[in-house]
Design a protein around this motif. Structure first.
Motif, mmCIF file in Angstrom:
data_model
loop_
_atom_site.group_PDB
_atom_site.id
_atom_site.type_symbol
_atom_site.label_atom_id
_atom_site.label_comp_id
_atom_site.label_asym_id
_atom_site.label_seq_id
_atom_site.Cartn_x
_atom_site.Cartn_y
_atom_site.Cartn_z
ATOM 1 N N ASP A 1 0.805 -1.227 0.000
ATOM 2 C CA ASP A 1 0.000 0.000 0.000
ATOM 3 C C ASP A 1 0.836 1.273 0.000
ATOM 4 O O ASP A 1 0.320 2.349 -0.271
ATOM 5 C CB ASP A 1 -0.943 0.019 1.208
ATOM 6 N N ASP A 2 2.122 1.156 0.307
ATOM 7 C CA ASP A 2 3.004 2.328 0.358
ATOM 8 C C ASP A 2 3.780 2.440 -0.953
ATOM 9 O O ASP A 2 4.741 1.711 -1.181
ATOM 10 C CB ASP A 2 3.966 2.207 1.543
ATOM 11 N N GLY B 1 5.360 -1.469 -2.894
ATOM 12 C CA GLY B 1 4.307 -0.595 -3.435
ATOM 13 C C GLY B 1 4.630 -0.109 -4.836
ATOM 14 O O GLY B 1 3.742 -0.030 -5.698
#
Length: 171
Positions: A140-141, A147
């Motif tokens: 999610d990053d 990510g």
């Protein structure tokens, strides 16, 4: 339509409908494409030229969809196995490609595989040339390795999809 063409078309349609394939099916698909190329070579002297052209086209598309699905799997979670099993090229020589595709289609095919090679080099290849298996950070990053890979995979899938359309534009 012979059984080989039907089988290839069925696999391609199935891949399109499902959007991805399971691990156990990826290996079977890879073996199918290898067998197909062998059959094309073995039957080249007895098959009509138009059939050879169609089989070569189908062979390239099966490999292209296989590659696309391997990258697509990375948009949801990092799965190195798919990248390991994905084809690394179209599987045909320049001469074989030129007999089955137009100049514009061949350009799209080369660009298709070039995008994938760039993707591999940028995200999957270690300093000593091995395939990377572990990515730092969380999916999610977007600032983390994991990510960034997932985000890049989404863009690569879009690019590959656009090129698949161009690869089917005859003349």
């Amino acid at each position: 339509m012979d059984w080989l063409t039907f089988t290839i078309l069925f696999v391609v349609i199935l891949l399109c409908c499902i959007g991805f394939i399971g691990l156990k099916h990826l290996r079977k698909l890879t073996l199918l494409t290898l067998d197909l190329k062998d059959q094309i070579a073995a039957n080249a002297t007895t098959i009509d030229t138009s059939e050879i052209i169609e089989q070569r086209r189908n062979y390239v598309f099966v490999r292209a969809f296989s590659l696309r699905d391997a990258v697509y799997e990375q948009t949801k979670a990092i799965k190195p196995f798919y990248i390991e099993q994905a084809p690394k090229d179209s599987g045909l020589t320049d001469k074989e490609l030129s007999s089955a595709f137009s100049v514009n289609e061949i350009e799209a095919i080369y660009y298709y595989w070039r995008i994938y090679q760039d993707y591999l080099e940028r995200h999957w290849t270690t300093a000593n040339g091995d395939l990377k298996k572990v990515f730092r950070g969380v999916p999610d990053d977007i600032q983390s390795e994991a990510g960034l890979l997932i985000s890049s995979s989404r863009q690569v899938v879009k690019d590959l999809d656009n090129l698949l359309v161009k690869m089917r534009e005859r003349y």
